[in-house]
Design a protein around this motif. Structure first.
Motif, mmCIF file in Angstrom:
data_model
loop_
_atom_site.group_PDB
_atom_site.id
_atom_site.type_symbol
_atom_site.label_atom_id
_atom_site.label_comp_id
_atom_site.label_asym_id
_atom_site.label_seq_id
_atom_site.Cartn_x
_atom_site.Cartn_y
_atom_site.Cartn_z
ATOM 1 N N ALA A 1 -2.799 0.721 -4.604
ATOM 2 C CA ALA A 1 -2.352 2.064 -4.238
ATOM 3 C C ALA A 1 -2.345 2.244 -2.722
ATOM 4 N N LEU A 2 -3.363 1.728 -2.040
ATOM 5 C CA LEU A 2 -3.390 1.828 -0.582
ATOM 6 C C LEU A 2 -2.256 1.030 0.055
ATOM 7 N N MET A 3 -2.015 -0.176 -0.465
ATOM 8 C CA MET A 3 -0.924 -0.989 0.076
ATOM 9 C C MET A 3 0.427 -0.309 -0.141
ATOM 10 N N LEU A 4 0.599 0.305 -1.302
ATOM 11 C CA LEU A 4 1.844 1.031 -1.558
ATOM 12 C C LEU A 4 1.981 2.231 -0.627
ATOM 13 N N ALA A 5 0.847 2.916 -0.372
ATOM 14 C CA ALA A 5 0.883 4.101 0.480
ATOM 15 C C ALA A 5 1.249 3.772 1.920
ATOM 16 N N ALA A 6 1.060 2.490 2.313
ATOM 17 C CA ALA A 6 1.471 2.073 3.652
ATOM 18 C C ALA A 6 2.984 1.892 3.732
ATOM 19 N N ARG A 7 3.655 1.902 2.593
ATOM 20 C CA ARG A 7 5.091 1.620 2.551
ATOM 21 C C ARG A 7 5.912 2.760 1.956
ATOM 22 N N ILE A 8 5.295 3.537 1.078
ATOM 23 C CA ILE A 8 5.974 4.693 0.499
ATOM 24 C C ILE A 8 5.043 5.896 0.626
ATOM 25 N N SER A 9 5.500 7.063 0.221
ATOM 26 C CA SER A 9 4.690 8.273 0.375
ATOM 27 C C SER A 9 3.597 8.340 -0.697
ATOM 28 N N TRP A 10 2.557 9.145 -0.398
ATOM 29 C CA TRP A 10 1.485 9.332 -1.371
ATOM 30 C C TRP A 10 1.986 9.937 -2.678
ATOM 31 N N PRO A 11 2.865 10.938 -2.664
ATOM 32 C CA PRO A 11 3.394 11.443 -3.944
ATOM 33 C C PRO A 11 4.077 10.365 -4.769
ATOM 34 N N GLN A 12 4.795 9.461 -4.110
ATOM 35 C CA GLN A 12 5.437 8.376 -4.846
ATOM 36 C C GLN A 12 4.401 7.432 -5.446
ATOM 37 N N VAL A 13 3.315 7.187 -4.709
ATOM 38 C CA VAL A 13 2.242 6.322 -5.224
ATOM 39 C C VAL A 13 1.649 6.932 -6.488
ATOM 40 N N PHE A 14 1.303 8.210 -6.427
ATOM 41 C CA PHE A 14 0.689 8.854 -7.592
ATOM 42 C C PHE A 14 1.694 9.009 -8.730
ATOM 43 N N GLY A 15 2.973 9.161 -8.402
ATOM 44 C CA GLY A 15 3.985 9.179 -9.459
ATOM 45 C C GLY A 15 4.037 7.858 -10.203
ATOM 46 N N ALA A 16 3.931 6.748 -9.439
ATOM 47 C CA ALA A 16 3.919 5.423 -10.073
ATOM 48 C C ALA A 16 2.682 5.245 -10.932
ATOM 49 N N MET A 17 1.536 5.741 -10.458
ATOM 50 C CA MET A 17 0.297 5.623 -11.231
ATOM 51 C C MET A 17 0.355 6.473 -12.495
ATOM 52 N N ALA A 18 1.028 7.619 -12.417
ATOM 53 C CA ALA A 18 1.213 8.434 -13.622
ATOM 54 C C ALA A 18 2.036 7.680 -14.654
ATOM 55 N N GLY A 19 3.047 6.939 -14.177
ATOM 56 C CA GLY A 19 3.837 6.121 -15.100
ATOM 57 C C GLY A 19 3.002 5.042 -15.760
ATOM 58 N N LEU A 20 2.119 4.386 -14.992
ATOM 59 C CA LEU A 20 1.226 3.381 -15.571
ATOM 60 C C LEU A 20 0.328 4.000 -16.628
ATOM 61 N N MET A 21 -0.160 5.214 -16.347
ATOM 62 C CA MET A 21 -1.029 5.883 -17.305
ATOM 63 C C MET A 21 -0.273 6.190 -18.591
ATOM 64 N N ALA A 22 0.985 6.558 -18.467
ATOM 65 C CA ALA A 22 1.795 6.846 -19.656
ATOM 66 C C ALA A 22 2.011 5.588 -20.485
ATOM 67 N N VAL A 23 2.158 4.430 -19.821
ATOM 68 C CA VAL A 23 2.330 3.160 -20.535
ATOM 69 C C VAL A 23 1.112 2.851 -21.401
#
Length: 576
Positions: free
Chosen positions: A195-217
């Motif tokens: 998540a930290l590595m992603l946040a260095a490249r995309i926005s924090w909302p996008q990071v948490f959006g991706a994590m929400a998708g993982l949680m849904a999986v």
């Protein structure tokens, strides 16, 4: 060489076994692991471990990196970290998770219904965090984070029950627990380092959006998982209905006192959080976290620890003198009685047994438990803001040092703790576990002040040259050395604590007492985070780290008192 034929007796035995439908020999070692990993149950356990670890990593750690980056005050971050109390208090609503049928979802099974509900809430809540701006709506952000933490803690209740109930010969409880831990550790890396590595490249909302998708999986894992039948129990705790036990009315009165104390404590914390996170009127100012903790903190600890202890002692006193007890066996049962028995067994019975067995020594044990992890727990929520915003390390550097390298060092510390337990004994290891983490706070104070002591140490043992050869500059080496010490120390301390508490609990109430006592470990440290955050804002990191290191003296004192108490008890037992 040809194998010899079995003798007639062996042949007859084999034929008899086959005729009786005897099972083949159970595989062992690696063979058992291969069989277990080929089953749906074991694969689901891996997924469940991931489902448990991901929200914890996001809510208790990574979320604070986001808040620190957007300029939220450390005092506010400290108060927001109180959502972690959901994990400490989860045994309060565990009886409801165990007994309540969810309308519409019960068709999935007694455990899967709760797990999938919590996963759905978590996916929505994490997505809700992604679309909420904490700088403009910190109150809404906090409410969503609390809902997520509550759902995560509730999911853990159902997952723990699923793991215990689904263990069998092919997938033992030990194996399921190991698979759960593997999934959990993997989620810690994904929710932390990745998540930290992603946040260095995309926005924090996008990071948490991706994590929400993982949680849904993870909901797909739940739909594939087996479940156990819901059993109908006429009387959950038969021993509470035996002659000599307290009458239901007396138990209800004692339980009311305990529950009222807990409700008051939780309501007081929630009320202050709302006031702290609400918009400030023009010319107004936020309430003081330090003042709240100073005036209400001791009462909250008293309400959640000492009131139940006093009630438990009263229960022991009444039973010993046959006051308000059953004269004959009580056969009455029902849903309300079952839930009341659950809660009584979770809040009163464990402390009653401890108070009766340890007598005054229970105060030393509780003091030990409340203070043992204080030095680490009080500042752990500020680690990412400290690394990223104060020391200005990059997200990639912190991800590697804290969540990859750090996890390896924690595992080494855990192994070292187990080794020391065997080599030098229980209390010497427990004492080391109390002494080492406070010294780590002093190390972080030096890091906050420029790392002069760390640099001198690295130069004295030539680590600076080794680090340079491996591509680590002086700044990165300081961070790595601090994290090496802290994670080894806390890993060792965690092992010592688990082993100590395991030795204190009664075999009759092992699970209940361990859950209650281990939850108390985080109470004082979590409450203190609000004060720590305000102090960091006011005085800076260095002075606060040094002040919290001094608090380790209290923990060391309780360890020494407990060592003396146990030594005297063992000496008396030998004489008798």
């Amino acid at each position: 060489m040809a194998s010899s034929a079995p003798n007639p007796t062996q042949a007859a035995d084999q034929a008899a076994d086959q005729a009786a439908g005897a099972k083949p020999p159970r595989p062992k070692g690696l063979a058992l692991l291969r069989v277990a990993l080929s089953t749906r149950k074991a694969g689901c356990m891996l997924g469940f471990g991931f489902s448990s670890g991901l929200p914890f990593a996001l809510l208790i750690g990574t979320l604070n990196a986001w808040l620190g980056e957007v300029g939220i005050k450390l005092a506010t971050i400290g108060v927001l970290s109180w959502i972690g109390l959901s994990y400490s208090f989860k045994f309060l609503w565990a009886p409801l998770v165990d007994r309540l049928k969810l309308p519409g979802l019960e068709v999935l099974g007694r455990r899967r219904s709760w797990i999938i509900l919590c996963q759905a809430v978590l996916a929505c809540a994490i997505a809700g965090l992604a679309i909420t701006d904490p700088t403009r709506a910190i109150g809404t952000f906090a409410i969503i984070a609390f809902i997520a933490a509550f759902a995560s803690a509730t999911q853990d209740i159902a997952l723990d029950a699923w793991r215990i109930e689904n263990a069998d010969e092919d997938t033992s409880l030990e194996l399921l627990t190991a698979l759960y831990q593997f999934g959990y550790r993997t989620a810690s890396i994904v929710g932390g380092a990745l998540a930290l590595m992603l946040a260095a490249r995309i926005s924090w909302p996008q990071v948490f959006g991706a994590m929400a998708g993982l949680m849904a999986v993870m909901m797909l894992v739940t739909l594939r998982a087996p479940d156990t039948e819901r059993t109908i129990t006429a009387r959950l705790h038969a021993d509470l209905g035996q002659p000599g036990e307290l009458a239901p009315g007396v138990r209800a009165a004692l339980l009311f006192i305990v529950l009222a104390s807990w409700v008051w404590a939780i309501a007081t914390i929630a009320h202050f959080m709302i006031a702290m996170l609400a918009p400030v009127a023009p010319g107004g100012k936020l309430p003081s976290v330090a003042e709240f903790t100073k005036t209400q903190g001791p009462w909250i600890v008293a309400a959640t620890v000492f009131v139940p202890l006093i009630v438990a002692s009263v229960a022991n006193h009444m039973k010993a003198r046959a006051l308000g007890v059953l004269a004959a066996e009580d056969h009455a049962h029902g849903p309300s009685r079952t839930i009341a028995n659950h809660i009584y067994a979770a809040l009163v019975t464990p402390l009653a047994e401890l108070a009766g067995r340890l007598r005054a020594g229970v105060l030393v044990v509780l003091g030990f438990i409340l203070t043992y992890a204080f030095c680490y727990n009080i500042w752990s929520s500020f680690a990412f803001p400290f690394y990223l915003d104060y020391l200005h390390y990059t997200k990639d550097q912190v991800a590697f040092a804290s969540k990859i390298f750090g996890i390896i060092m924690t595992m080494f510390g855990i192994s070292l703790g187990g080794y020391l337990f065997l080599r030098i004994g229980r209390f010497p290891t427990v004492l080391l576990g109390a002494m080492l983490p406070p010294l780590g706070n002093l190390l972080y104070a030096d890091l906050a002040d420029g790392g002069h002591v760390i640099d001198a140490f690295a130069h004295a043992i030539a680590l600076d040259r080794l680090g340079g050869a491996l591509g680590a500059d002086a700044r990165m080496l300081r961070l790595l050395l601090a994290i090496v010490y802290e994670n080894i120390a806390t890993g060792l301390a965690g092992t010592a604590f688990v082993a100590y508490v395991s030795s204190v609990v009664s075999k009759r109430y092992t699970a209940i007492q361990y859950a209650l006592l281990s939850s108390l470990t985080f109470l004082v440290g979590t409450l203190g985070r609000g004060v720590a955050g305000e102090a960091f804002d006011t005085y800076g990191y260095g002075p606060v780290f040094r002040a919290t290191a001094l608090a380790g003296v209290v923990s060391v004192s309780f360890v020494l008192m407990e060592w003396v108490r146990v030594s005297r008890a063992e000496a008396r037992a030998v004489k008798e």
